[in-house]
Design an enzyme around this catalytic site. Sequence first.
Site, PDB file in Angstrom:
ATOM      1  N   GLY A  22       0.825  -1.209   0.000  1.00  0.00           N
ATOM      2  CA  GLY A  22       0.000   0.000   0.000  1.00  0.00           C
ATOM      3  C   GLY A  22       0.857   1.256   0.000  1.00  0.00           C
ATOM      4  O   GLY A  22       0.663   2.135  -0.815  1.00  0.00           O
ATOM      5  N   PHE A  23       1.776   1.328   0.949  1.00  0.00           N
ATOM      6  CA  PHE A  23       2.703   2.472   1.090  1.00  0.00           C
ATOM      7  C   PHE A  23       1.977   3.806   1.243  1.00  0.00           C
ATOM      8  O   PHE A  23       2.547   4.856   0.973  1.00  0.00           O
ATOM      9  CB  PHE A  23       3.671   2.542  -0.108  1.00  0.00           C
ATOM     10  CG  PHE A  23       4.420   1.264  -0.372  1.00  0.00           C
ATOM     11  CD1 PHE A  23       5.170   0.671   0.630  1.00  0.00           C
ATOM     12  CD2 PHE A  23       4.371   0.647  -1.617  1.00  0.00           C
ATOM     13  CE1 PHE A  23       5.866  -0.507   0.401  1.00  0.00           C
ATOM     14  CE2 PHE A  23       5.060  -0.535  -1.849  1.00  0.00           C
ATOM     15  CZ  PHE A  23       5.810  -1.112  -0.840  1.00  0.00           C
TER      16      PHE A  23
ATOM     17  N   ILE B  54      -0.441  -5.189   5.467  1.00  0.00           N
ATOM     18  CA  ILE B  54      -0.146  -4.765   4.093  1.00  0.00           C
ATOM     19  C   ILE B  54       1.176  -5.361   3.615  1.00  0.00           C
ATOM     20  O   ILE B  54       1.823  -4.832   2.714  1.00  0.00           O
ATOM     21  CB  ILE B  54      -0.158  -3.228   3.954  1.00  0.00           C
ATOM     22  CG1 ILE B  54       0.884  -2.558   4.858  1.00  0.00           C
ATOM     23  CG2 ILE B  54      -1.528  -2.685   4.302  1.00  0.00           C
ATOM     24  CD1 ILE B  54       0.991  -1.043   4.615  1.00  0.00           C
TER      25      ILE B  54
ATOM     26  N   ARG C   8      10.954  -1.359  21.416  1.00  0.00           N
ATOM     27  CA  ARG C   8      11.046  -2.814  21.381  1.00  0.00           C
ATOM     28  C   ARG C   8      10.732  -3.316  19.973  1.00  0.00           C
ATOM     29  O   ARG C   8       9.764  -2.880  19.349  1.00  0.00           O
ATOM     30  CB  ARG C   8      10.060  -3.397  22.387  1.00  0.00           C
ATOM     31  CG  ARG C   8       9.925  -4.904  22.309  1.00  0.00           C
ATOM     32  CD  ARG C   8       9.003  -5.420  23.395  1.00  0.00           C
ATOM     33  NE  ARG C   8       9.671  -5.421  24.689  1.00  0.00           N
ATOM     34  CZ  ARG C   8       9.040  -5.314  25.863  1.00  0.00           C
ATOM     35  NH1 ARG C   8       7.735  -5.162  25.897  1.00  0.00           N
ATOM     36  NH2 ARG C   8       9.713  -5.336  26.993  1.00  0.00           N
TER      37      ARG C   8
ATOM     38  N   PRO D  45      12.006  -9.419  15.216  1.00  0.00           N
ATOM     39  CA  PRO D  45      13.179  -8.937  14.475  1.00  0.00           C
ATOM     40  C   PRO D  45      13.201  -9.378  13.012  1.00  0.00           C
ATOM     41  O   PRO D  45      13.800  -8.695  12.180  1.00  0.00           O
ATOM     42  CB  PRO D  45      14.358  -9.563  15.243  1.00  0.00           C
ATOM     43  CG  PRO D  45      13.827  -9.849  16.603  1.00  0.00           C
ATOM     44  CD  PRO D  45      12.365 -10.169  16.426  1.00  0.00           C
TER      45      PRO D  45
ATOM     46  N   GLN E 174      10.899  -5.182   6.920  1.00  0.00           N
ATOM     47  CA  GLN E 174      10.370  -3.839   6.724  1.00  0.00           C
ATOM     48  C   GLN E 174      11.481  -2.852   6.398  1.00  0.00           C
ATOM     49  O   GLN E 174      11.366  -2.031   5.499  1.00  0.00           O
ATOM     50  CB  GLN E 174       9.672  -3.373   8.015  1.00  0.00           C
ATOM     51  CG  GLN E 174       8.277  -3.869   8.160  1.00  0.00           C
ATOM     52  CD  GLN E 174       7.412  -3.273   7.103  1.00  0.00           C
ATOM     53  OE1 GLN E 174       7.127  -2.081   7.107  1.00  0.00           O
ATOM     54  NE2 GLN E 174       7.022  -4.066   6.153  1.00  0.00           N
TER      55      GLN E 174
ATOM     56  N   GLU F  79       8.719   3.092   8.297  1.00  0.00           N
ATOM     57  CA  GLU F  79       8.977   4.377   7.633  1.00  0.00           C
ATOM     58  C   GLU F  79      10.329   4.943   8.052  1.00  0.00           C
ATOM     59  O   GLU F  79      10.978   5.647   7.265  1.00  0.00           O
ATOM     60  CB  GLU F  79       7.842   5.350   7.941  1.00  0.00           C
ATOM     61  CG  GLU F  79       6.522   4.818   7.389  1.00  0.00           C
ATOM     62  CD  GLU F  79       5.360   5.774   7.465  1.00  0.00           C
ATOM     63  OE1 GLU F  79       4.475   5.691   6.597  1.00  0.00           O
ATOM     64  OE2 GLU F  79       5.300   6.602   8.387  1.00  0.00           O
TER      65      GLU F  79
END
Length: 734
Positions: free
Chosen positions: A240-241, A467, A617, A621, A627, A694
């Site tokens: 989606g971004f 997403i 936290r 990981p 991501q 992000e």
Amino acid sequence: MKFDTPATTNPIDQLKVVGHPVDRIDGPRKTTGTAPYAYERHDVAPKAAYGYVVGAGIGKGRIASINLDEARRAPGVIDIITAQNAGKLAKAGRNTATLLGGPEIQHYHQAIALVIAQTFEQARAAAQLIRVRYDRQRGAYDLAQARDTAAKVANRPDSAVGDFAGAFAAAPVKLDATYSTPDQSHAMMEPHATVAAWQGDKLTVWTSNQMIDWARTDLAATLGIPRENVRVVSPFIGGGFGGKLFVRADALLAAIGARAVRRPVKVALTRPLMMNNTPHRPATIQHIRLGASLDGKLTAIGHDSWSGDLPGGKPENAIQQTRLLYAAPNRLSTLRLASLDLPEGNAMRAPGEAPGMMALEVAMDEMAEKLGMDPIAFRILNDTQVDPEKPGRPFSQRRLADCLRIGAERFGWQARSARPAARREGQWLVGLGVASAFRNNQVMKSAARVRVDGNGIVTVETDMTDIGTGSYTIIAQTAAEMMGVPLDRVLVRLGDSDFPVSAGSGGQWGGNCSTAGVYAACVKLRDAMAQKAGFAPQEAVFDSGQIRAGGRSVPLASVAAGAGEGGMVAEDVLEFGDLDKRFQQSTFGAHFVEAAVDAATGEIRVRRMLAVCAAGRILNPKSARSQVIGAMTMGVGAALMEELAVDKRVGFFVNHDLAGYEVPVHGDIPHQEVIFLDESDPASSPMKAKGVGELGISGVGAAVANAIYNATGVRVRDYPITLDKLIGKMPLVV
Ligand code: MOS
């Protein structure tokens, strides 16, 4: 549950399941093709007709006439929807442009018709037979030209601290530079797609959307029906971004079309329609002025940014990080918005910081060079632990300097030559670049429902979306930790407006906030189950499928079975108090890049990348690393290739497909590493997590630009950095 004091210890801190790099629980369904995406919902709408969206052929103006006769007679055509027969449509709050245009046209490829036919091919063929005559109007399509007419935006005030003009004028070392970033497209893999079906006055849409409740609210408002009559289902989303934060034409037109033809209708936006029909990240022009004393202390920071949008739209908040990232007593930052008639500008991954850091962090590199300082030492010298524009307000956590130092060590920064174009390996000029990473941490209330059944299976339901980020997995980890069961005893159901309203996927808040909502529901359920088992809730321990206290233990399954057929269920919402006001909550990091530039051709290769992240936290990981790696890759795209090319005469994005709009492929990215600092932020939520999706892109573009400068001595301030901008200025090497 209200979260208004920093978290102390809680069951999450056991970290038996949370914090482990477990595989995605939705992985097998994704890799075997059994996770249905919106356009594949053959199961729910087997008799669906096909809708094909027709986009406007002008940038601005009016439809003078539209002739549907020939199209209506074409084989298989059932109906054609236009603004004339769509019924009354209200304007919902979140879309700047109208999703069904006509007679007024606000932007190129704004939807003007939906052709509905028995097959996709018939709908597409008939669409070519629609005859439209337009009255074109002059539009504004050029940001640079519209810059002087750009205005202040009411809810985006200038920020001035101290005496910027005086301090900048007096500074012994100054930088005054202008940068530009282009319009960019989300270009996610899965196109916008929807299947819509009505049962009486109730509408269901199976769609691809990041924010279920926003979609439900806006669809209902646009169609003028009660919110309760709309169900939105979006369990799997192919990226989606930010492009799927809001309802787009596919969902609205499928709904209108299905109502008109009294059967389900499916609509996907074709790839060539997406770039102009849906929103994009707006281009920016950014003017940065830095002043420093001879010892490298910043005395003045100024950042002005211009961007454009359709009337009523929003500016790209490219100055956001500049108000928070570095100390300096005198500061000025401003946003100006130009009215443009290009397609709608809106949020794309790290709106604000992603383009803002592409300018600020190059300016910091340029300034370090003027001062004769190492760019890392310069950044650390100007670090701050308090909000530099709101005296006394601390950051909840801020380990920017650690990220820079650890990254320097791990990346081999000491091998970098401060003098550009000093390292050559055969045909390649090689350089290293660094940039800080910064992205704010936002919090949004989030609800969930958790059930334990007589078999001890824990089911979580929330309208949260996944997403591609790993929401399913971290939500399952949270419920497993809280209820004391293994991960494979947890079932997660997402993306349905029948479930409690979550924070949704946006602004990198989804991971922290949605799991916090699951935490709240689990706390409630634990209390109820402990009580039912005859324990004092504060004493009960949930572990290995048992509830234990005072030397006695009872299986979770039997407590649930004792409550009747449905087992035991609890629902709660995690609401955030004012901790995000009392503390500035942000995520930090450092990006390192090694770039090689062909001495003869200017061809650029990114060879190595490292990101060091301090983001609370890390709940998982493995998914967090994915991501960040994806975000770093997207940052390379922003630095080197991504650009929607504006036709400034007629007003549209020319390169509107994936052949013309280039994004990185695997071969472009040889080696990437991610390090997460071991931290937890008790002010962010009971999960003590923040976001990384992000943070991972914010700063990458500048790190690439700085590496290219270090390799070649050529400073490019207009993104993307393509070889034509280098080649005439390359050092002569023999
Ligand atoms: Mo994000 S740009 O809020 O999906």
